[in-house]
Design an enzyme around this catalytic site. Structure first.
Site, mmCIF file in Angstrom:
data_model
loop_
_atom_site.group_PDB
_atom_site.id
_atom_site.type_symbol
_atom_site.label_atom_id
_atom_site.label_comp_id
_atom_site.label_asym_id
_atom_site.label_seq_id
_atom_site.Cartn_x
_atom_site.Cartn_y
_atom_site.Cartn_z
ATOM 1 N N SER B 38 1.075 -1.425 -0.307
ATOM 2 C CA SER B 38 -0.202 -0.135 -0.024
ATOM 3 C C SER B 38 1.083 0.947 -0.148
ATOM 4 O O SER B 38 1.580 1.347 -1.035
ATOM 5 C CB SER B 38 -0.814 0.002 1.661
ATOM 6 O OG SER B 38 -2.100 0.854 1.100
ATOM 7 N N ASP B 137 -5.687 -4.486 -1.751
ATOM 8 C CA ASP B 137 -4.416 -3.930 -1.282
ATOM 9 C C ASP B 137 -3.944 -4.924 -0.630
ATOM 10 O O ASP B 137 -4.511 -6.225 0.278
ATOM 11 C CB ASP B 137 -5.031 -3.140 -0.482
ATOM 12 C CG ASP B 137 -4.239 -2.094 0.596
ATOM 13 O OD1 ASP B 137 -4.069 -0.809 1.216
ATOM 14 O OD2 ASP B 137 -3.533 -2.722 0.936
#
Lengths: 373, 546
Positions: B38, B137
């Site tokens: 991320s 993610d």
């Protein structure tokens, strides 16, 4: 106003404590899948990974806290004439979690690992709610156990809360401790005044923290009942992973930990009364470390990633200028330093033990006698 | 030693502080692999590409990442980071963690970074694709990817991490979420609230400073700060010695000591600080900012939230649409083209609905017979529905030696359930269509003598079969002009002229199927005549009469 506040809080605490009485207690026993047999089985299965033969039995220490307290003990290599090493576990665990260290440590000397009173398979009496008294009850139980085992001198190795108790024991019985080894000990630094911090934390967060205070640390695991084990696996997958190299069944550790903490929280309750705020000691050890006899050598092993404030090690060194203090940091290890980097940990412990093995034992004893006179 | 950055949304500015510290005091640690999830992956990418940190201050939303990031990323970014940058992704269909480190192009790298920062619902509804697989993610499976034992972990949450803020709470309890250890402290809970919503520049600045200080403390504790000369020595060590020993430092080196002393009192570099100051100033300057900072204004903004929220959402959607418009243009054009095609197609179908309803099946059989010269007029027995055909042999008086016998057999089978609906084809036509009829033609050919009879015969056989009104010569010509013959045979007549018999199935759109089949039977004969009359040359299968 203050008085009202305190009263409300006391009432709240009573409500929280109410859960194990009456009808609620019956529902509780049905809800929680706790069983001493399962705990025994889990421990046994974890200890099958040991290569050294071990013996496990209950040591009857008489009436220390409850009417008849027993301490679960396992021993290895008891034939060795060297000073025995006694392992004290941390909060919420038990003897089985030393499984990565027992073999290596027992190679040179006798090793005893015990479930502290109120933890693991030992009896679970109701401790005092006064922090000093509860601490003394722990110390007394260890001392009774030592007398029952007929050990003259011991090397005391404590992890986390066990380290706190080991330090306290060493303060009260310095002549019995050959070497104090503290692995990421809890309860050393003082609680800082967080007046400034309070303003930065939102009200909701503070409220949650306030409401959580009367609960024992592991209340969530017990409340989860049948899902407690799954909760441990979910929240602490790292703990399970640490032991995966030696244990084929990964659920064993979580099962063991769950069974350890699903029972009556007696030792946990004692810890709760010794603690203040969110994990600080009410009587921090740093304040009292000068009481420790200067002849008791201290070795501190910290995990490089640990959350325990390891500046305490340096402070101990400052405050005990005359005594032996060795602070070691094990890089890459967390709070469970004995499991994270077990090889390095075992090496350090064995070295520390060997430092004060026999050579100056006589001189030390002589000194102690002089001092006590 | 590798580095690993934890995913943390807008707390990613913490990584920037750490990166600045590493660049200044321990650049040798940046030579190895850097992993991240991320925002950690984005920070790692920026670090490897030497991007300015100002970028981090500006980007506020996932959308900004799509628009702004490609512009600041250098063109050869994928070459710089391939093999070094390890991005943690979560595969959508099984939730497993995937760590990628090879990128073929800049777009490839960007897409991987986007996928790694994609929080479902918050960032959008459909997860992005990378190499044909959808990912979300990396923080959902492995937020702090560690490549090996010697990985320095960096996380803006207080916990069991090498570099992390140390909160003033001796927390006992920490949870392990997706490989990231997070203490249950008040500050951490507060930090969590900032993951998805951008904090104020002051907070960002503090986070960055905190990162710098924490990183510095880590370097100090592990004796990783040394002067450039010692660094050079160390890096040669790494090759020969095992990793742990390579970090042994020479305590005698004065330069190192000095460096260390400097670092002890070091602060975030001025260039970075001034950037933050600018951002803070711009956020605080002006009358509007002053008004909005007022308590009453804050209360008002909270109270009007139910009214402003829909407007905000509409605005966000509009912005997104504008941002994606260039990408969507191509697909829109293709879609329009496709739609127009479909409409065109439909129109052409509407104009001729019956054609679509009829399905046809035409089969043809051919038999050739060789007759001996001695034989008399052989009885011809071919099933025929056309009476005119049987009269053909009787017209010849003298014995004819049959050299060839050609037997055509047509089968026309049309079946369609929709015929009744169309109503354009009458019942008797269907009947005639269903009947299979054979048409036989015999060619009497004498090798030596001229065979005028053959001519006359073929001429006579032409006349029959004109049952349909459409069966005009013009039609036939048209058919033959446009289509190749289905079959044809050539023969030499008595005048040494070559003749052609060709059979054609007409498929002219203006003719109905039924008519076509009939033409196919009769047209060939007419064409023979046409050929016969005009010239005697060998003609191609399709020819053009005048």
């Amino acid at each position: 106003m203050m008085c009202d506040d305190a009263n409300f809080y006391r009432l709240y605490c009573l409500l929280v404590d109410f859960k194990l009485t009456g009808v609620f207690g019956w529902i509780w026993s049905w809800w929680s899948p706790m069983s001493t047999n399962l705990l025994r089985a889990a421990e046994k299965q974890i200890l099958t990974c040991l290569k050294t033969a071990y013996k496990g039995w209950y040591v009857d220490i008489g009436s220390v806290v409850g009417p008849a307290d027993k301490i679960w003990t396992i021993s290895l290599n008891t034939d060795s004439p060297k000073t025995p090493l006694v392992l004290l576990h941390g909060l919420g665990s038990g003897v089985a979690l030393w499984c990565l260290n027992l073999d290596a440590l027992a190679a040179e000397r006798p090793v005893y690992a015990i479930d502290l009173l109120g933890f693991g398979r030992s009896s679970r009496p109701v401790f005092s709610s006064d922090p000093t008294e509860a601490e003394m009850q722990f110390v007394k139980s260890i001392e009774e156990w030592r007398q029952e085992m007929q050990l003259k001198q011991i090397i005391l190795l404590g992890h986390s809360m066990g380290g706190f108790l080991a330090a306290s024991y060493a303060i009260h019985h310095p002549d019995r401790v050959n070497h104090l080894i503290l692995a990421d000990p809890w309860g050393f630094p003082e609680k800082p005044a967080d007046v400034v911090l309070k303003n930065n934390i939102p009200f909701v967060v503070r409220a949650i923290a306030y409401l959580m205070q009367p609960f024992n640390p592991f209340w969530a695991i017990r409340a989860a009942g049948p899902w407690g084990q799954a909760l441990i696996e979910k929240m602490r997958p790292d703990l399970v992973k640490k032991f995966s190299p030696v244990l084929s069944d990964s659920s064993l550790v979580s099962q063991y930990l769950f069974q350890c903490n699903a029972q009556t929280p007696s030792g946990e309750g004692a810890f709760h009364s010794m603690m203040t705020g969110m994990g600080w000691a009410k009587n921090p050890m740093l304040k009292r470390i000068h009481l420790l006899h200067k002849q008791v050598p201290v070795t501190l092993l910290y995990g490089g990633r640990s959350w325990i404030d390891n500046s305490a090690g340096e402070k101990i060194r400052e405050r005990r200028k005359e005594g032996y203090v060795n602070v070691q940091m094990i890089p890459g290890a967390g709070h469970h330093v004995y499991a994270d980097k077990c090889d390095v940990f075992n090496k350090y412990v064995n070295e520390a033990c060997a430092t004060f093995d026999k050579s100056d034992e006589d001189t030390r004893r002589g000194n102690l006698q002089v001092d006590s006179d | 030693m590798n580095l690993s950055f934890a995913g943390c949304g807008f707390l990613g500015i913490y990584h920037v502080g750490v990166a600045v510290c590493f660049k200044k005091y321990a650049p040798h640690l940046l030579l190895n692999k850097i992993s991240g999830a991320s925002a950690g992956a984005i920070a790692a990418c920026c670090l490897l590409c030497d991007l300015p940190i100002a970028f981090f201050l500006n980007f506020r939303l996932f959308l900004d990442l799509i628009i702004d990031f490609p512009q600041v990323l250098p063109e050869d970014a994928h070459l710089r980071v391939s093999g070094k940058l390890h991005i943690s992704l979560t595969r959508v269909y099984d939730g497993k963690n995937v760590i990628v480190s090879q990128f073929n192009s800049k777009e490839d790298l960007l897409q991987a970074l986007l996928a790694s920062a994609f929080v479902p619902i918050f960032s959008g509804l459909i997860p992005p694709k990378w190499h044909g697989v959808r990912y979300i993610d990396g923080g959902f499976s492995d937020n702090l990817p560690t490549l090996d034992e010697n990985t320095i972990t960096v996380s803006p949450f207080c916990g069991e991490t090498d570099i992390c803020p140390r909160d003033y709470s001796s927390q006992l309890f920490h949870v392990n979420v997706a490989n990231t250890s997070i203490e249950l402290s008040k500050q951490n809970i507060h930090r969590f609230a900032r993951i998805l919503w951008p904090p104020k520049p002051e907070v960002l600045s503090n986070m960055c400073k905190q990162g710098f200080d924490d990183a510095l403390r880590f370097l100090h504790r592990n004796n990783l700060i040394s002067c450039t000369r010692c660094l050079a020595v160390q890096s040669t060590f790494v090759v020969s010695e095992i990793l742990d020993e390579s970090f042994e430092y020479d305590p005698q080196c004065q330069e190192c000591k000095q460096h260390r002393q400097e670092a002890l009192v070091a602060n975030l570099p001025d260039t970075v600080l001034s950037l933050f100051q600018d951002a803070i100033d711009s956020a605080n300057k002006g009358l509007i900012n002053w008004i909005f900072k007022h308590r009453g204004m804050k209360l008002l903004s909270i109270l009007t939230l139910p009214y402003t929220l829909p407007i905000d959402i509409i605005y966000a959607i509009f912005r997104k649409f504008v941002a994606l418009a260039p990408h969507m243009a191509n697909s829109l054009v293709t879609m329009c083209e496709f739609l127009l095609d479909q409409i065109k197609h439909m129109c052409s179908h509407m104009s001729q609905p019956s054609k679509q309803l009829v399905s046809g099946n035409v089969s043809c059989r051919l038999a050739l017979t060789n007759y001996a010269t001695e034989s008399a007029s052989a009885p011809v027995s071919v099933a025929s529905t056309i009476p005119a055909e049987t009269t053909v042999p009787s017209s010849a008086d003298k014995p004819i030696h049959l050299k060839n016998k050609v037997n055509f057999n047509f089968t026309l089978d049309l079946e369609d359930s929709d015929l009744d609906k169309s109503g354009k084809i009458s019942a008797n036509k269907i009947l005639s269509r269903r009947s299979s009829y054979g048409q036989q033609h015999q060619t009497h050919n004498n090798n030596s003598s001229s065979s005028q009879s053959a001519n006359s015969q073929s001429a006579s056989s032409v006349d029959h079969g004109c049952m349909m009104g459409d069966d005009t010569f013009e039609n036939i010509l048209q058919v033959t002009r446009h289509h190749d013959a289905l079959m044809a045979f050539y023969y030499m007549d008595g005048d040494k002229r070559t003749r052609t018999v060709s059979l054609q199935i007409a498929k002219h759109p203006s003719l109905s199927q039924e008519i076509e089949s009939t033409i196919a039977g009769s047209a060939s004969w007419r064409l023979i005549n046409a050929v016969h009359r005009r010239d005697g040359q060998i003609l191609p299968l399709s020819f053009t009469p005048d």
